[in-house]
Design a protein around this motif. Structure first.
Motif, PDB file in Angstrom:
ATOM      1  N   ALA A  35     -16.439  -5.874  -1.972  1.00 43.80           N
ATOM      2  CA  ALA A  35     -15.272  -6.313  -2.727  1.00 43.80           C
ATOM      3  C   ALA A  35     -15.630  -7.497  -3.621  1.00 43.80           C
ATOM      4  CB  ALA A  35     -14.147  -6.692  -1.769  1.00 43.80           C
TER       5      ALA A  35
ATOM      6  N   PHE B 294     -10.360  -0.096  -3.262  1.00 39.07           N
ATOM      7  CA  PHE B 294     -10.871  -0.254  -1.910  1.00 39.07           C
ATOM      8  C   PHE B 294     -12.398  -0.171  -1.860  1.00 39.07           C
ATOM      9  CE2 PHE B 294      -6.609   1.799  -0.846  1.00 39.07           C
ATOM     10  CZ  PHE B 294      -5.990   0.562  -0.761  1.00 39.07           C
TER      11      PHE B 294
ATOM     12  N   ALA C  26      -1.902  -0.372  -0.959  1.00 36.64           N
ATOM     13  CA  ALA C  26      -1.987  -1.221  -2.146  1.00 36.64           C
ATOM     14  C   ALA C  26      -0.681  -1.977  -2.380  1.00 36.64           C
ATOM     15  CB  ALA C  26      -2.342  -0.378  -3.364  1.00 36.64           C
TER      16      ALA C  26
ATOM     17  N   GLY D 256     -12.612   3.785   0.041  1.00 39.89           N
ATOM     18  CA  GLY D 256     -11.283   4.392  -0.080  1.00 39.89           C
ATOM     19  C   GLY D 256     -11.154   5.700   0.653  1.00 39.89           C
TER      20      GLY D 256
ATOM     21  N   TRP E  56      -5.025  -2.710  -6.987  1.00 41.11           N
ATOM     22  CA  TRP E  56      -6.006  -2.797  -5.914  1.00 41.11           C
ATOM     23  C   TRP E  56      -6.973  -1.622  -5.944  1.00 41.11           C
ATOM     24  CZ3 TRP E  56      -6.482  -6.833  -2.486  1.00 41.11           C
ATOM     25  CH2 TRP E  56      -5.467  -7.805  -2.561  1.00 41.11           C
TER      26      TRP E  56
ATOM     27  N   ALA F  54     -11.152  -4.602   0.274  1.00 43.79           N
ATOM     28  CA  ALA F  54     -10.338  -4.345  -0.914  1.00 43.79           C
ATOM     29  C   ALA F  54     -10.470  -5.507  -1.885  1.00 43.79           C
ATOM     30  CB  ALA F  54      -8.872  -4.145  -0.531  1.00 43.79           C
TER      31      ALA F  54
END
Length: 460
Positions: free
Chosen positions: A149, A142, A128, A333, A140, A302
């Motif tokens: 995103a 993920f 990040a 993530g 940020w 992201a």
């Protein structure tokens, strides 16, 4: 006699083009029998004979099957070697299986264990911070894809602004986001041709204008119902369409004037440099989305947003971003993706690597332009950092609509087949070439030579 294509300098006979395509199709079928047989066998249980239906797009009637891939090279199951300028349609911008990512993934999955645990790993904060350094926005989260995103960024934008619609540019590309399959026509906005099972008419969710037209954007934003403009700073998936001087500044000014957020989708435009177009051109978006390339081929994406927006969404009592609010996913993530992102951004797609990739892409552009000039072909080539693409029109398109109008399926098929039959792999959707850190000057020169031969045969 079939009609000819007449440009400002050169004339291409359609009968000759058709004969050349037939020849190249026959050569393709003869050269790749193992791939042809594998494709035929796969049709029993795979939809369309492929694991993901986009893979049907390859010219020749069936896709090649990959055996091995490393760096900028790929070998198919018939044993043919290719210089790969497709690079997984951007997903392998870092090159195929770079050593640093191999090591990081092996250590995470094998030595440390736990690819996905619903627990954070310390590497996420490093990733990040690195994304912040590159793109400017400071908070940020993920995902597994750039599509997700974009979906989640759109949801946050609607929640923050309490507005229902987004705005996009005609023939933009933002993955499979429902709201973006809309184009501008003389008769008004319409769903893009081929839009599969649209949940609602995209005119209900989206306003659409042509790229490089600030007047049209002003008109649509003035309606006061647009939460965010979702934008590629340069269009890519309809052919590269670069912004005209001052246009992106106008977009930023108009979004602020009308109270809409600005989301830069850098998934393809990441080729412009380490921080995509956002850093290369000094842009100031409210959010940034990215995916495909940032984890060296491991699924990852992201989205980032400014500190002010982050604080607002975290403090919003009506926003459930921790459970069932439509933002997040079980595998997003995960430890494996984070390890791959850290290795890719920290050791592969570095600032220095982009300098080298862009230099190689410039050599590619110069080589193609030399062929166009020497053969008096009325085509153009555009470059966006480490990405370059030729189009069959005498002037660069300034909008998605113009780029769509310049499409020529026959020329596309001829060049794709000609290249692949001679060991050059281009992106199947259009004539885009991407450079990775392993792409060499010799690779580019090989393409220039094959491109020149293809042009000579076409012109007779």
């Amino acid at each position: 006699m079939a009609p000819s294509i007449t440009g400002s300098l050169a004339t291409i006979d359609r009968d000759r083009l058709s004969a050349l395509i037939d020849r190249e199709r026959a050569a393709y079928r003869a050269s790749f029998p193992a791939s042809r047989q594998a494709f035929a066998a796969a049709g029993t249980h795979l939809l369309g004979g492929v694991p993901m239906t986009w893979m049907r797009m390859w010219s020749g009637g069936f896709p090649l099957y990959c055996a091995t891939a490393s760096g900028a090279r790929l070998t198919d199951i018939d044993g043919h070697d290719f210089i790969d300028f497709c690079l997984g349609d951007t997903g392998a911008m870092a090159g195929h299986s770079p050593a640093a990512v191999q090591a990081a993934v092996s250590r995470r999955y094998g030595e440390l264990g736990g690819a996905t645990t619903m627990l954070p790993t310390q590497g996420a904060a490093w990733v990040a911070a690195e994304l912040t350094r590159r793109f400017g926005v400071v908070r940020w989260s993920f995902t597994l894809t750039a599509t997700d995103a974009n979906r989640w960024a759109i949801r946050l934008a609607r929640q923050l602004t309490r507005r229902p619609k987004i705005a996009v540019f005609s023939y933009c590309y933002h993955g499979s986001v429902d709201e973006t399959f809309i184009v501008a026509t003389e008769a008004g906005p319409r769903s893009r041709t081929g839009n599969v099972g649209a949940p609602v008419d995209p005119r209900e969710t989206t306003r659409v204008v042509e790229f490089n037209d600030p007047t049209a954007l002003d008109r649509e934003l003035a309606r006061g119902d647009v939460a965010a403009v979702l934008m590629e700073p340069a269009l890519t998936n309809i052919g590269i369409v670069l912004p005209e001087a001052g246009y992106l500044d106008a977009v930023r000014e108009l979004t602020r004037q009308h109270g809409a957020l600005l989301i830069n989708d850098e998934t393809h435009t990441f080729s412009a440099g380490p921080g995509g177009c956002t850093a290369a051109w000094g842009l100031e978006p409210d959010m940034v989305t990215i995916g495909k390339a940032i984890a060296g081929g491991i699924p990852a994406g992201a989205y980032g947003l400014t500190s002010e927006l982050a604080e607002r969404i975290l403090a919003d009592p009506e926003a459930d971003i921790e459970d069932t609010g439509g933002v997040g996913g079980t595998l997003a993530g995960n430890a494996l993706s984070v390890a791959a992102m850290r290795a890719t951004l920290g050791e592969v797609l570095t600032d220095r690597a982009f300098d080298d990739m862009i230099a190689v892409a410039t050599r590619f552009t110069v080589g193609v332009q030399s062929v166009l000039d020497s053969r008096r072909l009325p085509w153009t080539i555009a470059q966006l950092g480490a990405r370059a693409e030729y189009r069959f029109c005498p002037e660069p398109p300034r909008s998605g609509g113009q780029s769509e109008a310049a499409a020529d399926p026959g020329l596309d098929e001829y060049l794709h087949l000609y290249m692949i039959n001679r060991g050059i792999l281009m992106t199947p959707f259009h004539n885009m070439a991407l450079m990775c850190p392993a792409t060499t000057d010799a690779d580019v020169d090989a393409h220039t030579a094959v491109f020149a031969a293809a042009a000579d045969e076409l012109l007779g």
